[in-house]
Scaffold this active site. Structure first.
Site, PDB file in Angstrom:
ATOM      1  N   ASP A   1       0.871  -1.171   0.000  1.00 15.43           N
ATOM      2  CA  ASP A   1       0.000   0.000   0.000  1.00 15.43           C
ATOM      3  C   ASP A   1       0.910   1.222   0.000  1.00 15.43           C
ATOM      4  O   ASP A   1       1.874   1.298   0.773  1.00 15.43           O
ATOM      5  CB  ASP A   1      -0.945   0.008   1.204  1.00 15.43           C
ATOM      6  CG  ASP A   1      -2.171   0.870   0.906  1.00 15.43           C
ATOM      7  OD1 ASP A   1      -2.811   0.650  -0.132  1.00 15.43           O
ATOM      8  OD2 ASP A   1      -2.486   1.771   1.701  1.00 15.43           O
TER       9      ASP A   1
ATOM     10  N   GLY B   1       0.427   6.594 -12.117  1.00 15.80           N
ATOM     11  CA  GLY B   1       0.006   7.378 -10.951  1.00 15.80           C
ATOM     12  C   GLY B   1       0.616   8.770 -10.936  1.00 15.80           C
ATOM     13  O   GLY B   1       0.550   9.520 -11.916  1.00 15.80           O
TER      14      GLY B   1
END
Ligand code: IMP
Length: 201
Positions: A71, A155
């Site tokens: 994460d 991203g």
């Protein structure tokens, strides 16, 4: 060959993890490659660690072998650490990378170059049979560009200027990113542990 299952459907992340671990005598496979395309967890933790653990532990209850989950968050100093743990939905639910990058540029519109410092943080969790085996953190320091630079990566890569090179990850490309990134730094720390664990299985 021993297998390490990646609890992620993000093809960019999976490719990076495979590249970073390519020297190890293990086969890195994604959840989709073993028929778990439908497997999803709700990332409702308040920290990266909670989310990484949840993703790894939940899948490890359903498969045999060692599972890793990552994460990641982008922490921007001028925004008091935002978007942080909410990096994937910074501009809202079901948004694109483009939307998130636009929102970040907008929030930082009046912030000068010297105050645009930021860091990427990745927490990796290893789990087996429903239990956490190890968690580890990797970081990479940089700053947020005034506009997008470069085409590589995913991203926030076109906006994140890495201190060490003064270029964005998207300009540096996969090879350099995978040597110095937050994800690479976390996985380097996990390497020794992985070698031992995979011997034990
Ligand atoms: P996740 O919750 O770990 O999947 O990642 C949160 C968000 O951070 C993703 O949607 C990406 O936009 C961004 N992200 C994660 N890793 C990276 C990276 O290595 N480079 C750029 N953006 C990233």
């Amino acid at each position: 060959m021993k297998k390490l299952i990646v609890s992620s459907g993000n093809q960019h992340k999976i490719k990076e993890i495979k590249d970073i671990l390519k020297e190890l005598p293990i086969e890195v496979i994604s959840k989709n490659e073993i028929g778990f395309e439908e497997f999803e967890v709700i990332e409702d933790g308040e920290t990266l660690k909670e989310n990484a653990i949840k993703k790894a532990v939940e899948l490890s209850k359903k498969v045999s072998g060692l599972v890793v989950a990552d994460d990641t968050g982008l922490f921007v100093d001028a925004l008091n650490g935002e978007p942080g743990v909410y990096s994937s939905r910074y501009a809202g639910e079901n948004v694109t990378y483009e939307d998130n990058n636009n929102k970040l540029l907008k929030e930082l519109l009046s912030v000068p170059d010297s105050k645009r410092t930021a860091k990427f943080v990745t927490v990796m969790a290893l789990a087996q049979q429903g239990k956490v085996v190890q968690t580890i953190k990797g970081e990479c320091n940089g700053k947020i560009a005034m506009q997008r630079f470069g085409e590589a990566g995913f991203g926030y890569d076109p906006l994140f200027i890495v201190d060490e090179y003064n270029k964005t990850f998207a300009e540096l490309g996969d090879e350099i990113k995978n040597e110095i990134s937050h994800r690479a730094n976390a996985l380097k720390k996990l390497r020794e542990e992985l070698e031992v664990l995979l011997e034990e299985i």
